[in-house]
Design a protein around this motif. Structure first.
Motif, PDB file in Angstrom:
ATOM      1  N   ARG A   1      30.216  38.714  45.184  1.00 18.82           N
ATOM      2  CA  ARG A   1      31.397  39.186  44.451  1.00 18.82           C
ATOM      3  C   ARG A   1      32.014  40.414  45.127  1.00 18.82           C
ATOM      4  O   ARG A   1      33.219  40.531  45.253  1.00 18.82           O
ATOM      5  CB  ARG A   1      31.036  39.538  43.002  1.00 18.82           C
ATOM      6  CG  ARG A   1      30.971  38.351  42.071  1.00 18.82           C
ATOM      7  CD  ARG A   1      30.890  38.779  40.604  1.00 18.82           C
ATOM      8  NE  ARG A   1      29.620  39.368  40.262  1.00 18.82           N
ATOM      9  CZ  ARG A   1      28.531  38.684  39.904  1.00 18.82           C
ATOM     10  NH1 ARG A   1      28.578  37.374  39.824  1.00 18.82           N
ATOM     11  NH2 ARG A   1      27.423  39.303  39.589  1.00 18.82           N
ATOM     12  N   ARG A   2      31.147  41.320  45.587  1.00 17.91           N
ATOM     13  CA  ARG A   2      31.642  42.539  46.237  1.00 17.91           C
ATOM     14  C   ARG A   2      32.280  42.230  47.582  1.00 17.91           C
ATOM     15  O   ARG A   2      33.268  42.870  47.959  1.00 17.91           O
ATOM     16  CB  ARG A   2      30.514  43.545  46.396  1.00 17.91           C
ATOM     17  CG  ARG A   2      30.068  44.121  45.058  1.00 17.91           C
ATOM     18  CD  ARG A   2      28.917  45.082  45.196  1.00 17.91           C
ATOM     19  NE  ARG A   2      28.459  45.491  43.882  1.00 17.91           N
ATOM     20  CZ  ARG A   2      27.965  46.692  43.626  1.00 17.91           C
ATOM     21  NH1 ARG A   2      27.892  47.587  44.589  1.00 17.91           N
ATOM     22  NH2 ARG A   2      27.557  46.988  42.419  1.00 17.91           N
ATOM     23  N   LEU A   3      31.740  41.264  48.298  1.00 19.06           N
ATOM     24  CA  LEU A   3      32.328  40.886  49.596  1.00 19.06           C
ATOM     25  C   LEU A   3      33.725  40.275  49.440  1.00 19.06           C
ATOM     26  O   LEU A   3      34.575  40.458  50.293  1.00 19.06           O
ATOM     27  CB  LEU A   3      31.437  39.891  50.327  1.00 19.06           C
ATOM     28  CG  LEU A   3      30.231  40.445  51.066  1.00 19.06           C
ATOM     29  CD1 LEU A   3      29.372  39.311  51.619  1.00 19.06           C
ATOM     30  CD2 LEU A   3      30.661  41.369  52.202  1.00 19.06           C
ATOM     31  N   VAL A   4      33.922  39.536  48.354  1.00 11.54           N
ATOM     32  CA  VAL A   4      35.196  38.830  48.198  1.00 11.54           C
ATOM     33  C   VAL A   4      36.174  39.538  47.276  1.00 11.54           C
ATOM     34  O   VAL A   4      37.320  39.126  47.155  1.00 11.54           O
ATOM     35  CB  VAL A   4      34.984  37.374  47.697  1.00 11.54           C
ATOM     36  CG1 VAL A   4      34.087  36.597  48.659  1.00 11.54           C
ATOM     37  CG2 VAL A   4      34.451  37.322  46.284  1.00 11.54           C
ATOM     38  N   ALA A   5      35.719  40.635  46.636  1.00  9.95           N
ATOM     39  CA  ALA A   5      36.580  41.323  45.645  1.00  9.95           C
ATOM     40  C   ALA A   5      37.851  41.846  46.307  1.00  9.95           C
ATOM     41  O   ALA A   5      37.814  42.428  47.381  1.00  9.95           O
ATOM     42  CB  ALA A   5      35.812  42.468  44.995  1.00  9.95           C
TER      43      ALA A   5
END
Length: 193
Positions: free
Chosen positions: A188-192
Motif C-alpha cells: 500500500r505504501r509503495l503504491v500510495a
C-alpha cells in the motif's frame, strides 16, 4: 482387446510428472527416466511431445506462468486483493516459485530460451501497472517495471526461503498472518498516491 491410447491424457501425465521432477531437482538434476516412470510413459514419447529436457523445462515453466497470469491478473485498482491472491496462489502452487528459482540457478543472467515470450508476458503486467499510474490510482514515484518487481518480490520471497521466514518472522499461523498484513501494508505504501 488392447489398452486405448489417449495422447492428451499421456501428455498431461508427462506434464504433471515433469512439474514435480523439475520442482524437486531443478533442470540439471531432473531425470527424464524418472518423469517417464512417474507418468507411465516411455522416454521416446516425452521427446516426441516436448523435445529435450531443457525444452520440456521451458514448456513447463511457460505453462505454469500462464496459469498464474490467468488466475491472478495484476489489479492496480485493488492492490490489496491482488497481493492476497498472489500469496494464496503461491501457497497453493509452490512449484512455480521453485521452478523459477531453479531457472535462476541454471541460467543466472544468461538469456533464457523463451526470453522474448517472457518479456512479452511481463510487459503486459507492467503495462497494467503503468495504466494505473497514468490514471493516478497508484503512485508513479517508482517506474512500473521496478514496482512490479518489488511487489512480486515482497509477496514471493517468504515462499522461496521458508527457512528465513521461520527464523525471522516465526513459524506460527499468527506469524504468517502478521507477515501477510505487513506485506500488504508495504505494498500500500509503495503504491500510495
Amino acid at each position: 482387446m488392447g489398452a486405448v491410447r489417449d495422447p492428451e491424457a499421456t501428455r498431461a501425465r508427462i506434464f504433471d510428472a515433469a512439474v514435480a521432477e523439475f520442482a524437486r531437482h531443478g533442470i540439471a538434476g531432473a531425470r527424464i527416466d524418472r518423469i517417464a516412470a512417474e507418468a507411465k510413459a516411455n522416454k521416446q514419447l516425452i521427446y516426441a511431445y516436448f523435445g529435450n529436457k531443457a525444452e520440456l523445462f521451458t514448456h513447463v515453466l511457460e505453462k505454469k506462468m500462464l496459469d498464474l497470469a490467468a488466475a491472478v491478473p495484476v489489479l492496480p485498482d485493488a492492490m490489496d486483493a491482488w497481493i492476497d491472491r498472489l500469496l494464496d496462489y503461491h501457497a497453493a502452487h509452490p512449484e512455480l516459485l521453485r521452478l523459477l528459482f531453479w531457472e535462476g540457478l541454471e541460467y543466472g543472467t544468461r538469456e533464457l530460451p523463451d526470453e522474448a515470450e517472457r518479456q512479452d508476458h511481463y510487459a503486459r503486467k507492467v503495462a497494467t501497472l503503468r495504466d494505473g499510474q497514468e490514471r493516478g490510482i497508484i503512485s508513479d514515484a517508482i517506474p512500473a517495471r521496478d514496482l512490479l518487481f518489488l511487489l512480486v518480490a515482497m509477496a514471493n520471497w517468504a515462499a522461496v526461503v521458508p527457512q528465513m521466514k521461520r527464523i525471522l518472522v516465526g513459524g506460527e499461523d499468527t506469524d504468517a498472518d502478521r507477515l501477510r498484513a505487513s506485506i500488504k501494508e508495504a505494498a500500500r505504501r509503495l503504491v500510495a498516491t
